[in-house]
Motif scaffolding. Structure first.
Motif, PDB file in Angstrom:
ATOM      1  N   ALA A  52      13.112 -69.916-142.245  1.00  0.00           N
ATOM      2  CA  ALA A  52      12.464 -68.597-142.833  1.00  0.00           C
ATOM      3  C   ALA A  52      11.903 -68.156-141.338  1.00  0.00           C
ATOM      4  O   ALA A  52      11.275 -68.443-140.852  1.00  0.00           O
ATOM      5  CB  ALA A  52      11.414 -68.944-143.846  1.00  0.00           C
ATOM      6  N   SER A  53      12.239 -66.581-141.483  1.00  0.00           N
ATOM      7  CA  SER A  53      11.500 -65.643-140.637  1.00  0.00           C
ATOM      8  C   SER A  53      10.103 -65.471-140.968  1.00  0.00           C
ATOM      9  O   SER A  53       9.798 -65.599-141.979  1.00  0.00           O
ATOM     10  CB  SER A  53      12.365 -64.440-140.324  1.00  0.00           C
ATOM     11  N   GLY A  54       9.500 -64.609-140.043  1.00  0.00           N
ATOM     12  CA  GLY A  54       8.174 -64.042-140.758  1.00  0.00           C
ATOM     13  C   GLY A  54       8.229 -63.131-141.584  1.00  0.00           C
ATOM     14  O   GLY A  54       7.288 -62.953-142.506  1.00  0.00           O
ATOM     15  N   ASP A  55       9.317 -62.479-142.045  1.00  0.00           N
ATOM     16  CA  ASP A  55       9.458 -61.644-143.152  1.00  0.00           C
ATOM     17  C   ASP A  55       9.834 -62.226-144.375  1.00  0.00           C
ATOM     18  O   ASP A  55      10.202 -61.637-145.394  1.00  0.00           O
ATOM     19  CB  ASP A  55      10.159 -60.311-142.618  1.00  0.00           C
ATOM     20  N   GLY A  56       9.955 -63.555-144.327  1.00  0.00           N
ATOM     21  CA  GLY A  56      10.443 -64.394-145.500  1.00  0.00           C
ATOM     22  C   GLY A  56      11.970 -64.573-145.732  1.00  0.00           C
ATOM     23  O   GLY A  56      12.687 -64.949-146.621  1.00  0.00           O
ATOM     24  N   GLU A  57      12.830 -63.583-144.675  1.00  0.00           N
ATOM     25  CA  GLU A  57      14.334 -64.012-144.675  1.00  0.00           C
ATOM     26  C   GLU A  57      14.805 -65.373-144.222  1.00  0.00           C
ATOM     27  O   GLU A  57      13.930 -66.004-143.373  1.00  0.00           O
ATOM     28  CB  GLU A  57      14.931 -62.949-143.784  1.00  0.00           C
ATOM     29  N   ILE A  58      15.592 -65.819-144.708  1.00  0.00           N
ATOM     30  CA  ILE A  58      16.423 -67.063-144.071  1.00  0.00           C
ATOM     31  C   ILE A  58      17.306 -66.456-143.092  1.00  0.00           C
ATOM     32  O   ILE A  58      18.289 -65.781-143.331  1.00  0.00           O
ATOM     33  CB  ILE A  58      17.060 -67.905-145.456  1.00  0.00           C
ATOM     34  N   VAL A  59      16.865 -67.010-141.872  1.00  0.00           N
ATOM     35  CA  VAL A  59      17.854 -66.618-140.908  1.00  0.00           C
ATOM     36  C   VAL A  59      18.467 -68.003-140.074  1.00  0.00           C
ATOM     37  O   VAL A  59      17.550 -69.030-140.087  1.00  0.00           O
ATOM     38  CB  VAL A  59      17.110 -65.537-139.760  1.00  0.00           C
ATOM     39  N   ARG A  60      19.411 -67.688-139.177  1.00  0.00           N
ATOM     40  CA  ARG A  60      19.625 -68.711-138.132  1.00  0.00           C
ATOM     41  C   ARG A  60      19.023 -68.498-136.981  1.00  0.00           C
ATOM     42  O   ARG A  60      18.677 -67.302-136.808  1.00  0.00           O
ATOM     43  CB  ARG A  60      21.438 -68.750-137.848  1.00  0.00           C
ATOM     44  N   ALA A  61      18.443 -69.629-135.971  1.00  0.00           N
ATOM     45  CA  ALA A  61      17.778 -69.604-134.990  1.00  0.00           C
ATOM     46  C   ALA A  61      18.363 -70.586-134.000  1.00  0.00           C
ATOM     47  O   ALA A  61      18.875 -71.458-134.411  1.00  0.00           O
ATOM     48  CB  ALA A  61      16.191 -69.804-135.655  1.00  0.00           C
ATOM     49  N   ILE A  62      17.744 -70.212-132.887  1.00  0.00           N
ATOM     50  CA  ILE A  62      17.745 -71.091-131.723  1.00  0.00           C
ATOM     51  C   ILE A  62      16.423 -71.937-131.568  1.00  0.00           C
ATOM     52  O   ILE A  62      15.334 -71.648-132.079  1.00  0.00           O
ATOM     53  CB  ILE A  62      18.450 -70.666-130.416  1.00  0.00           C
ATOM     54  N   VAL A  63      16.391 -73.032-130.600  1.00  0.00           N
ATOM     55  CA  VAL A  63      15.253 -73.510-130.242  1.00  0.00           C
ATOM     56  C   VAL A  63      14.442 -72.598-129.394  1.00  0.00           C
ATOM     57  O   VAL A  63      14.978 -72.037-128.647  1.00  0.00           O
ATOM     58  CB  VAL A  63      15.515 -74.722-129.337  1.00  0.00           C
ATOM     59  N   SER A  64      13.200 -72.210-129.715  1.00  0.00           N
ATOM     60  CA  SER A  64      12.388 -70.995-128.993  1.00  0.00           C
ATOM     61  C   SER A  64      11.048 -71.360-129.294  1.00  0.00           C
ATOM     62  O   SER A  64      10.656 -72.212-130.064  1.00  0.00           O
ATOM     63  CB  SER A  64      12.775 -69.690-129.866  1.00  0.00           C
ATOM     64  N   GLY A  65       9.893 -71.064-128.253  1.00  0.00           N
ATOM     65  CA  GLY A  65       8.606 -71.176-128.266  1.00  0.00           C
ATOM     66  C   GLY A  65       8.128 -70.865-127.011  1.00  0.00           C
ATOM     67  O   GLY A  65       8.415 -70.656-126.219  1.00  0.00           O
ATOM     68  N   ARG A  66       6.677 -70.758-127.236  1.00  0.00           N
ATOM     69  CA  ARG A  66       5.841 -70.392-126.138  1.00  0.00           C
ATOM     70  C   ARG A  66       5.807 -71.610-125.067  1.00  0.00           C
ATOM     71  O   ARG A  66       5.815 -72.521-125.210  1.00  0.00           O
ATOM     72  CB  ARG A  66       4.438 -69.987-126.510  1.00  0.00           C
TER      73      ARG A  66
END
Length: 179
Positions: A52-66
């Motif tokens: 789930a994205s920050g806007d509540g959408e369901i999205v594909r994503a890669i590994v990511s972070g600070r």
């Protein structure tokens, strides 16, 4: 003693503080495109998360972070892979990782192909082969491995990505000589 556990103590801010910092400073991230390879080292599949994205959408994503304070880039890559793909992922992180590209995410759409409404982020992007068992972790709903033909064909799962991350995956594929 684990250096990361000692040095990153207190590296997380309260929600209000990180929101304030994001408004004032570029934040350093790592983006990781996890891949499976054949015996010759050629990329055969790319792992994409569903979340789930920050806007509540369901999205594909890669590994990511600070990247945390006192954390090497290599440690950050390993930590985020374990956080998203599980402790048995067995990533092949280079000893001295050099990104295949740098993605600048801006809160204002159109400044670059990459967009993050929360912040200006500078992300070092890597292709990392994964040899072990993987499973979605934490806030990931699913982890799927897609063949190159699936990613580059009609109705590609890359269309389900946001913020320009589809372009980042395409650049990763070009970097490894697939596109």
């Amino acid at each position: 003693m684990n250096r990361t556990a000692v040095d990153s103590e207190g590296a997380w801010f309260e929600r209000e503080r990180i929101d304030e910092l994001r408004r004032r400073l570029p934040i350093t991230y790592v983006d990781v495109v996890p891949v499976r390879t054949d015996l010759d080292g050629s990329v055969t599949e790319v792992g994409l998360l569903l979340r789930a994205s920050g806007d509540g959408e369901i999205v594909r994503a890669i590994v990511s972070g600070r990247v945390l304070i006192h954390e090497t880039i290599r440690e950050a890559i390993g930590r985020h892979i374990e956080k998203d793909l599980g402790p048995m992922a067995m990533p092949r992180i280079p000893v001295s990782p050099v990104p295949f590209t740098v993605a600048e995410y801006f809160p204002t759409p159109g400044v670059s192909p990459f967009h993050d409404a929360r912040q200006h982020a500078i992300s070092l992007a890597y292709v990392v082969p994964i040899d072990g068992e993987t499973a979605p972790q934490e806030d990931a709903l699913e982890l799927s491995w897609f063949g190159i033909d699936e990613l580059l064909g009609d109705s590609s799962p890359l269309e389900e990505m946001n913020g320009g991350r589809d372009l980042l995956v395409r650049r990763a594929l070009a970097h490894v000589g697939v596109v």
